[in-house]
Write a protein that holds these residues in place. Structure first.
Motif, PDB file in Angstrom:
ATOM      1  N   PHE A 294      41.969  34.597  40.284  1.00  0.00           N
ATOM      2  CA  PHE A 294      40.710  35.335  40.416  1.00  0.00           C
ATOM      3  C   PHE A 294      40.801  36.403  41.499  1.00  0.00           C
ATOM      4  O   PHE A 294      40.185  37.455  41.425  1.00  0.00           O
ATOM      5  CB  PHE A 294      39.561  34.390  40.752  1.00  0.00           C
ATOM      6  N   ARG A 295      41.577  36.101  42.537  1.00  0.00           N
ATOM      7  CA  ARG A 295      41.665  37.026  43.669  1.00  0.00           C
ATOM      8  C   ARG A 295      42.562  38.233  43.377  1.00  0.00           C
ATOM      9  O   ARG A 295      42.691  39.115  44.212  1.00  0.00           O
ATOM     10  CB  ARG A 295      42.069  36.284  44.949  1.00  0.00           C
ATOM     11  N   LYS A 296      43.168  38.251  42.208  1.00  0.00           N
ATOM     12  CA  LYS A 296      43.901  39.452  41.783  1.00  0.00           C
ATOM     13  C   LYS A 296      42.953  40.606  41.460  1.00  0.00           C
ATOM     14  O   LYS A 296      43.384  41.743  41.310  1.00  0.00           O
ATOM     15  CB  LYS A 296      44.721  39.166  40.513  1.00  0.00           C
ATOM     16  N   CYS A 297      41.673  40.291  41.327  1.00  0.00           N
ATOM     17  CA  CYS A 297      40.690  41.293  40.909  1.00  0.00           C
ATOM     18  C   CYS A 297      40.741  42.523  41.808  1.00  0.00           C
ATOM     19  O   CYS A 297      40.696  42.418  43.024  1.00  0.00           O
ATOM     20  CB  CYS A 297      39.279  40.702  40.934  1.00  0.00           C
TER      21      CYS A 297
ATOM     22  N   MET B 237      30.899  36.717  38.711  1.00  0.00           N
ATOM     23  CA  MET B 237      31.102  35.337  38.270  1.00  0.00           C
ATOM     24  C   MET B 237      32.496  34.876  38.735  1.00  0.00           C
ATOM     25  O   MET B 237      32.683  33.746  39.169  1.00  0.00           O
ATOM     26  CB  MET B 237      30.990  35.226  36.749  1.00  0.00           C
ATOM     27  N   ILE B 238      33.448  35.796  38.632  1.00  0.00           N
ATOM     28  CA  ILE B 238      34.814  35.496  39.082  1.00  0.00           C
ATOM     29  C   ILE B 238      34.861  35.286  40.592  1.00  0.00           C
ATOM     30  O   ILE B 238      35.546  34.401  41.095  1.00  0.00           O
ATOM     31  CB  ILE B 238      35.752  36.663  38.656  1.00  0.00           C
TER      32      ILE B 238
ATOM     33  N   LEU C  99      35.270  31.215  44.959  1.00  0.00           N
ATOM     34  CA  LEU C  99      34.745  30.472  46.112  1.00  0.00           C
ATOM     35  C   LEU C  99      34.516  29.005  45.755  1.00  0.00           C
ATOM     36  O   LEU C  99      34.868  28.101  46.515  1.00  0.00           O
ATOM     37  CB  LEU C  99      33.433  31.108  46.580  1.00  0.00           C
ATOM     38  N   GLU C 100      33.932  28.780  44.597  1.00  0.00           N
ATOM     39  CA  GLU C 100      33.629  27.396  44.183  1.00  0.00           C
ATOM     40  C   GLU C 100      34.901  26.569  44.012  1.00  0.00           C
ATOM     41  O   GLU C 100      34.907  25.360  44.237  1.00  0.00           O
ATOM     42  CB  GLU C 100      32.824  27.400  42.882  1.00  0.00           C
ATOM     43  N   MET C 101      35.985  27.213  43.599  1.00  0.00           N
ATOM     44  CA  MET C 101      37.232  26.474  43.357  1.00  0.00           C
ATOM     45  C   MET C 101      38.184  26.545  44.552  1.00  0.00           C
ATOM     46  O   MET C 101      39.295  26.047  44.482  1.00  0.00           O
ATOM     47  CB  MET C 101      37.920  27.021  42.105  1.00  0.00           C
ATOM     48  N   HIS C 102      37.776  27.181  45.626  1.00  0.00           N
ATOM     49  CA  HIS C 102      38.613  27.267  46.827  1.00  0.00           C
ATOM     50  C   HIS C 102      38.688  25.879  47.467  1.00  0.00           C
ATOM     51  O   HIS C 102      37.653  25.301  47.801  1.00  0.00           O
ATOM     52  CB  HIS C 102      37.994  28.279  47.796  1.00  0.00           C
TER      53      HIS C 102
ATOM     54  N   ILE D 205      43.156  38.847  34.093  1.00  0.00           N
ATOM     55  CA  ILE D 205      42.520  37.616  34.567  1.00  0.00           C
ATOM     56  C   ILE D 205      41.762  37.010  33.382  1.00  0.00           C
ATOM     57  O   ILE D 205      41.075  37.728  32.649  1.00  0.00           O
ATOM     58  CB  ILE D 205      41.536  37.921  35.721  1.00  0.00           C
ATOM     59  N   GLU D 206      41.922  35.702  33.181  1.00  0.00           N
ATOM     60  CA  GLU D 206      41.196  35.028  32.102  1.00  0.00           C
ATOM     61  C   GLU D 206      39.764  34.795  32.585  1.00  0.00           C
ATOM     62  O   GLU D 206      39.373  33.688  32.942  1.00  0.00           O
ATOM     63  CB  GLU D 206      41.877  33.705  31.752  1.00  0.00           C
ATOM     64  N   ILE D 207      38.996  35.893  32.620  1.00  0.00           N
ATOM     65  CA  ILE D 207      37.664  35.857  33.234  1.00  0.00           C
ATOM     66  C   ILE D 207      36.798  34.797  32.565  1.00  0.00           C
ATOM     67  O   ILE D 207      36.186  33.949  33.230  1.00  0.00           O
ATOM     68  CB  ILE D 207      36.978  37.237  33.127  1.00  0.00           C
ATOM     69  N   THR D 208      36.760  34.832  31.241  1.00  0.00           N
ATOM     70  CA  THR D 208      35.835  33.954  30.522  1.00  0.00           C
ATOM     71  C   THR D 208      36.314  32.499  30.552  1.00  0.00           C
ATOM     72  O   THR D 208      35.570  31.611  30.986  1.00  0.00           O
ATOM     73  CB  THR D 208      35.715  34.416  29.050  1.00  0.00           C
ATOM     74  N   ASP D 209      37.548  32.285  30.107  1.00  0.00           N
ATOM     75  CA  ASP D 209      38.011  30.906  29.943  1.00  0.00           C
ATOM     76  C   ASP D 209      38.247  30.196  31.270  1.00  0.00           C
ATOM     77  O   ASP D 209      37.917  29.022  31.414  1.00  0.00           O
ATOM     78  CB  ASP D 209      39.307  30.882  29.118  1.00  0.00           C
TER      79      ASP D 209
END
Lengths: 246, 610
Positions: free
Chosen positions: A140-143, A171-172, A177-180, A214-218
Motif C-alpha cells: 500500500f505504501r508504494k502509492c 481507503m488504501i 494504517l489498520e494493517m500496520h 497495487i491491488e487496491i480493491t482486493d
C-alpha cells in the motif's frame, strides 16, 4: 522520427477547447516528452504538472485517449502509427488551467485520517516487525498519490459524492494504517461512517489504472469492508452491544 | 505604483522553503518547538525530489553487522569526501542518523526487515558495512510520505505550488520572502524572522541529469543575492549509473542498490573493468579478484568489497574512460548486469522500481538482460555555507539544510548519506532557527521599495512585447554546461563556459513569456533562469579556481589531489560591485579526536583502540 497529431485541451474553469498540434516524435519518447516539445515550440504557456519524469512522483496524471495515465510512463509506441492522441485533464477534479487540475480535496482527506499511533517499544528499545507481516502494508505504501484511482472511481467521478466517500487512495491509506503491525488506533468505525467504505461497489476500476500495480480493491478495500462487517454486522457482537450498551 | 499592502501576506517566525526531506523535517522541528511555521513547496506536497531517492538512508544501526558504529560511518564519510568535509558536520551526521531513522519508524515508516524483525540494511558504495536502511528501491518515497503524513497533523502552514523568488533583509537580517502562486500567478509576501532554505541542488543546468524540473538552484541563488557565502560549488556529483537509452530518458537514475545487491559493471568485451580502477588509498579494502568479490557478496567477512562499490566519483570516471577508449555499449554507456547474478524473482523483489522503470521506459527486462548505464548529474555537494552546529548561513536569520547547504559531504558524497543528511540537518536547522528567533528583538521590517522592484523584475518577461524563448535559453545553458563543465574539466573549457554564460545572462534578461501569469510554464521557466545561471556560474568559477582533482572535481590539467588544496575551501559570493567573486579560504585544522578516527586503520577502529 515521425510526425504525430495531438489534440490537447486548453482552457480554464470557465471553459476551453482542444488545440490541434502536429509535432515530430523521436524513438522511445513518452507522451510527456511530446507535450514538452509542443510546449517549447508551439504553445509556450501550456500548463502541465510534472516532476520526476520517471513514474515515481505521481504528478503528471492526465487522461490520454480517454484513459487516466501518467504521461511520463505512457510510451508513444503504445499507439497506432496514425492514431491522433487526445490529452485532457483529469475529469474528477476541477480544472485550473489546461492539463492541470485542482487536487487539493485529496490533501484535505489525508488530514482527516487519524494518524499512526504506535504501541510501546520492546524491552531493548527497538520495534520488531517481521517481513511477512509488513509485506501487505509495504504494497500500500508504494502509492505515489497520482490520484488516477480517484479519477476513475465512479463514486467520485460520476456520482460526485466527495462528501460521502474518501476514495480508493485513502481507503488504501486507511488500510496501511489498520494493517500496520505497530499501530494501536482503531479507525474501523470511521472507515464505515466518515470515510464511507460502503459506497465502494468493487468495480475494480481503481486497481486497473494504478501505475504501481497495487491491488487496491482486493488487498485493501475488501479487507477493510470485511472488518467493518465483522464489527458492525456480526449478530453476536450486535447482541452484545444491545445488552452491554457498547 | 504597486501597493505592497495589496499583496497577500502571511506572517511566521520561520519560513521553510522547500518541502523535500530536509524542509519537511525542519518544519516539523520548528513547529514542535512552538514556532509559527510556514512551509513553501514549489510543487504539490510529497512530490519533491526526495521521492526519487532509491537505495536507502545511511545510519550505523549495526543491525546486520555489529561491528558498525558512528565512528566507522564517520571515517567512511570523510574518506569518501576526500577529507574536505566539515569535520563537525560529518561527526554530527554519523552520531545522530541512527536516532533519526528510528524516529521515522515511530512516525510510521515501514523499512524492510531483518530475520530478527529489525530494520534491514544494505551495502552501498563507500560504506564499510551494510548500512542503508531501505524499502526495496523506493526509500525516498517512504521517507517523504512518512514526514508528510506526520506533518499534516501538526497544524503549520503549507503553501503548495508556491515559488520563492527573493529574500528580503532588514539591516542585513532576514525579514521576509517574496514568492508567487503557480495557480493564480499572483504574488505572495511572507513576513518572517528566519528562513530555512531546503531547495535542493541545481542539476537542471545540465541536460543529462537525474534531477526533476524543480532543481534550478533557487535557494543557492537567493542566498547568493542576499549576500551569503556559497562554498565547495565545484563539487558536482555525477552518479555513475543513469539510464542512457532511449534518448528521452537519458539521465534517469539507476540505483546504486543494483551494485550493492551484487550487480557488476561490464565493458563491451564483458570484462569487469572496475578491477582496473582501484585507487591506491582503497586497495587495502577492495577485493583483488572476482573470486574474492563473490565471497564478500556471499557474506564471507574475511573477503574484501567488490570494486563496483568504490565511491561514485571513482566509478563515474572509470565509466567515462571506458567509453572514451571505445569499450562502451552501443548507446554510449557500459553494461550493468544483475540478471546473471541473482534469480529473477529476487531481482523483482529487491529492485521492483528498477525492474518497472526499464521494462516500461526502455523495454529491457533486467532479470534477463544487462542495463546500459552512464554518468548523470545527480547532486551538489556545494551550496550555502552554514555553521556546522546551527546551520545558519553568513546572513543572520538565513539557514540552510539538505542538498542546498554544504559541508557535510566534502568533495564527494557517499550514496545513502543524503537521506540521513536531510533528517539530521533538517532537524538541527529547526533548532538553530528557534535559538535565533528567540534571541531576536523587534520584528524585522520589509522595505516596500525592495518588494516593488522584485515584482517589477519578475513581471518583466510577461510585460515585454517580444524577446527570446525561455525554453531555448534553458536548453542552450544545458548544452553549455554539458560541453564545458562536465565530469572532466580544463581551464580552457571552463573559460569557454564563462564566456557562454555571459552571453546567456544577457539573453535571459530579455526573454519573453507569452500569455497570462496563471499557471504559465513559460513564465516559470523565465523566472527559474536567473537561479540556474547564478548556480551554473558559481560552479564554473569555483571549478576554475580549484587547481587539483579531488573527489567529484576532476581537472585534466591538474591531475591528482594536491596537499595545499586540502587545506582550503573555495568561497563564492556577490561582491560590492555586483560581480561574482571567488576566494580560497583556509580551513581550520581538524579536532584531534576526529582526525584520529578518520585516519585510523579499520582494525584499530573495530578493536575499539580509537
Amino acid at each position: 522520427m515521425s510526425e504525430r497529431a495531438f489534440r490537447i485541451w486548453r482552457g480554464t474553469a470557465a471553459g476551453g477547447e482542444f488545440g490541434e498540434h502536429r509535432i515530430d516524435v523521436d524513438e522511445g519518447m513518452v507522451v510527456l516528452d511530446v507535450l514538452h516539445r509542443i510546449q517549447a515550440k508551439q504553445a509556450n504557456d501550456l500548463a502541465i504538472r510534472w516532476n520526476c519524469k520517471a513514474g515515481k512522483c505521481g504528478s503528471c496524471s492526465m487522461e490520454i485517449n480517454g484513459r487516466p495515465r501518467l504521461a511520463c510512463m505512457t510510451r508513444m509506441n503504445l499507439f497506432a502509427d496514425r492514431e491522433t492522441i487526445t490529452v485532457q485533464p483529469l475529469k474528477a477534479f476541477p480544472v485550473i488551467r489546461d492539463l492541470v487540475t485542482d487536487v487539493s480535496w485529496n490533501f484535505e482527506q489525508n488530514k482527516r485520517i487519524p494518524p499512526f499511533r504506535p504501541g510501546p517499544k520492546g524491552s531493548d528499545g527497538q520495534y520488531r516487525m517481521h517481513q511477512k507481516d509488513v509485506d501487505r502494508v509495504q504494497e500500500f505504501r508504494k502509492c505515489i498519490e497520482c490520484y488516477l484511482c480517484q479519477d476513475v472511481c465512479h463514486v467520485l467521478r460520476d456520482q460526485s459524492r466527495k462528501d460521502a466517500f474518501v476514495g480508493p487512495r485513502f481507503m488504501i491509506r486507511l488500510a496501511s494504517l489498520e494493517m500496520h503491525p505497530l499501530d494501536t488506533a482503531d479507525r474501523i468505525p470511521a472507515v464505515r461512517k466518515e470515510f464511507g467504505s460502503g459506497f465502494c461497489n468493487i468495480t475494480r476500476c481503481c486497481t486497473e489504472v494504478c501505475p504501481e500495480h497495487i491491488e487496491i480493491t482486493d488487498n485493501g478495500i475488501i479487507p477493510l469492508k470485511e472488518r467493518v462487517v465483522d464489527r458492525f454486522y456480526d449478530p453476536l457482537l450486535w447482541l452484545g452491544r444491545k445488552i452491554f450498551g457498547r | 505604483m504597486l501597493n505592497v499592502s495589496e499583496i497577500q501576506t502571511f506572517e511566521h517566525d520561520v519560513l521553510v522553503i522547500g518541502a523535500g526531506g530536509a524542509g519537511l523535517r525542519a518544519a516539523i522541528e520548528c513547529s514542535a518547538r512552538g514556532l509559527s511555521t510556514g512551509l513553501v513547496c514549489k510543487s504539490l506536497l510529497g512530490k519533491a525530489h526526495t521521492v526519487m531517492a532509491e537505495g536507502g538512508v545511511a545510519a550505523a544501526l549495526g543491525n546486520l553487522d555489529r561491528r558498525d558504529n558512528w565512528k566507522v560511518h564517520f571515517r567512511d564519510t570523510m574518506r569518501g569526501g576526500k577529507f574536505l568535509n566539515q569535520w563537525r558536520m560529518a561527526e554530527l551526521h554519523a552520531r545522530e542518523s541512527p536516532d533519526r531513522v528510528r524516529e521515522l519508524e515511530e512516525w510510521g515508516a515501514v523499512f524492510d526487515r531483518t530475520k530478527d524483525g529489525l530494520i534491514s540494511q544494505r551495502n552501498f558504495g563507500g560504506h564499510r558495512y551494510p548500512r542503508l536502511a531501505h524499502v526495496g528501491d523506493r526509500t525516498g518515497l517512504e521517507i517523504i510520505r512518512t514526514l508528510q503524513d506526520h506533518a499534516v497533523h501538526k497544524g503549520f502552514g503549507i503553501y503548495m505550488e508556491c515559488t520563492a523568488l527573493d529574500l528580503h533583509l532588514d539591516a542585513g537580517r532576514i525579514a521576509g520572502v517574496l514568492g508567487y502562486w503557480r495557480e493564480s500567478g499572483r504574488f505572495v509576501l511572507f513576513r518572517t524572522r528566519a528562513v530555512i532554505l531546503a531547495t535542493g541542488g541545481g542539476g537542471r543546468a545540465w541536460r543529462i541529469t537525474s534531477n526533476s524540473w524543480e532543481y534550478t538552484g533557487d535557494g543557492t541563488a537567493m542566498a547568493y543575492e542576499a549576500g551569503a557565502d556559497l562554498m565547495d560549488m565545484e563539487f558536482t556529483q555525477f552518479h555513475p549509473t543513469g539510464m542512457v537509452w532511449p534518448p528521452s530518458v537519458r539521465g534517469i537514475l539507476v540505483t546504486e542498490g543494483v551494485r550493492g545487491d551484487g550487480g557488476v559493471l561490464l565493458d563491451s568485451r564483458k570484462e569487469r573493468f572496475m578491477f582496473r580502477y582501484i585507487p591506491e588509498k582503497f586497495a587495502d579494502e577492495t577485493a583483488a579478484t572476482e573470486e574474492e568479490a563473490n565471497r564478500w557478496l556471499a557474506g564471507d567477512k574475511t573477503a574484501r568489497r567488490p570494486p563496483e562499490l568504490l565511491t561514485r566519483d571513482v566509478v563515474a570516471r572509470a565509466i567515462t574512460q571506458e567509453v572514451s577508449e571505445g569499450r562502451g555499449s552501443p548507446h554510449g554507456g557500459v553494461y550493468l548486469d544483475i540478471a546473471s547474478r541473482l534469480p529473477a524473482e529476487t531481482i523483482r523483489k529487491k529492485l521492483p522500481s528498477m525492474y518497472h522503470q526499464f521494462k516500461e521506459l526502455a523495454e529491457v527486462d533486467i532479470t534477463r538482460q544487462p542495463m546500459e548505464v552512464g554518468p548523470t548529474l545527480h547532486y551538489f555537494m556545494g551550496g550555502v555555507r552554514v555553521d556546522s552546529d546551527t546551520q545558519m548561513s553568513t546572513v543572520p536569520g538565513l539557514f540552510a539544510a539538505g542538498e542546498c547547504a554544504t559541508g557535510m559531504h566534502g568533495a564527494n558524497r557517499l550514496g545513502g548519506n543524503s537521506l540521513s543528511d536531510l533528517l539530521v540537518f533538517g532537524r538541527l536547522a529547526g533548532i538553530g532557527a528557534e535559538q535565533y528567533v528567540k534571541g531576536l528583538g523587534a520584528a524585522p521590517r520589509i522595505d516596500e521599495e525592495q518588494v516593488r522592484s522584485a515584482v517589477r523584475r519578475a513581471t518583466a518577461p510577461l510585460n515585454r512585447d517580444a524577446g527570446a524563448n525561455p525554453y531555448v535559453v534553458h536548453d542552450d545553458l544545458q548544452g553549455v554546461m554539458g560541453r564545458h563543465v562536465g565530469i572532466v574539466r580544463t581551464e580552457a573549457e571552463l573559460l569557454s563556459a564563462l564566456k557562454e554564460l555571459d552571453r546567456l545572462k544577457r539573453d535571459a534578461l530579455g526573454v519573453k513569456a507569452p500569455g497570462v501569469s496563471q499557471y504559465n510554464a513559460a513564465w516559470h521557466e523565465a523566472l527559474d533562469l536567473r537561479s540556474l545561471l547564478i548556480t551554473a556560474e558559481a560552479v564554473t568559477r569555483a571549478a576554475l579556481m580549484r587547481q587539483e582533482s579531488r573527489g567529484a572535481h576532476t581537472r585534466l590539467d591538474f591531475f591528482g589531489e594536491r596537499e595545499e588544496w586540502q587545506k582550503v575551501n573555495v568561497i563564492v559570493r556577490k561582491a560590492q560591485d555586483g560581480q561574482m567573486e571567488t576566494r580560497a579560504e583556509t580551513r581550520p585544522g581538524p579536532p584531534r579526536d576526529l582526525a584520529a578516527i578518520a585516519h585510523a586503520s579499520i582494525e584499530d577502529l573495530e578493536a575499539g583502540r580509537v
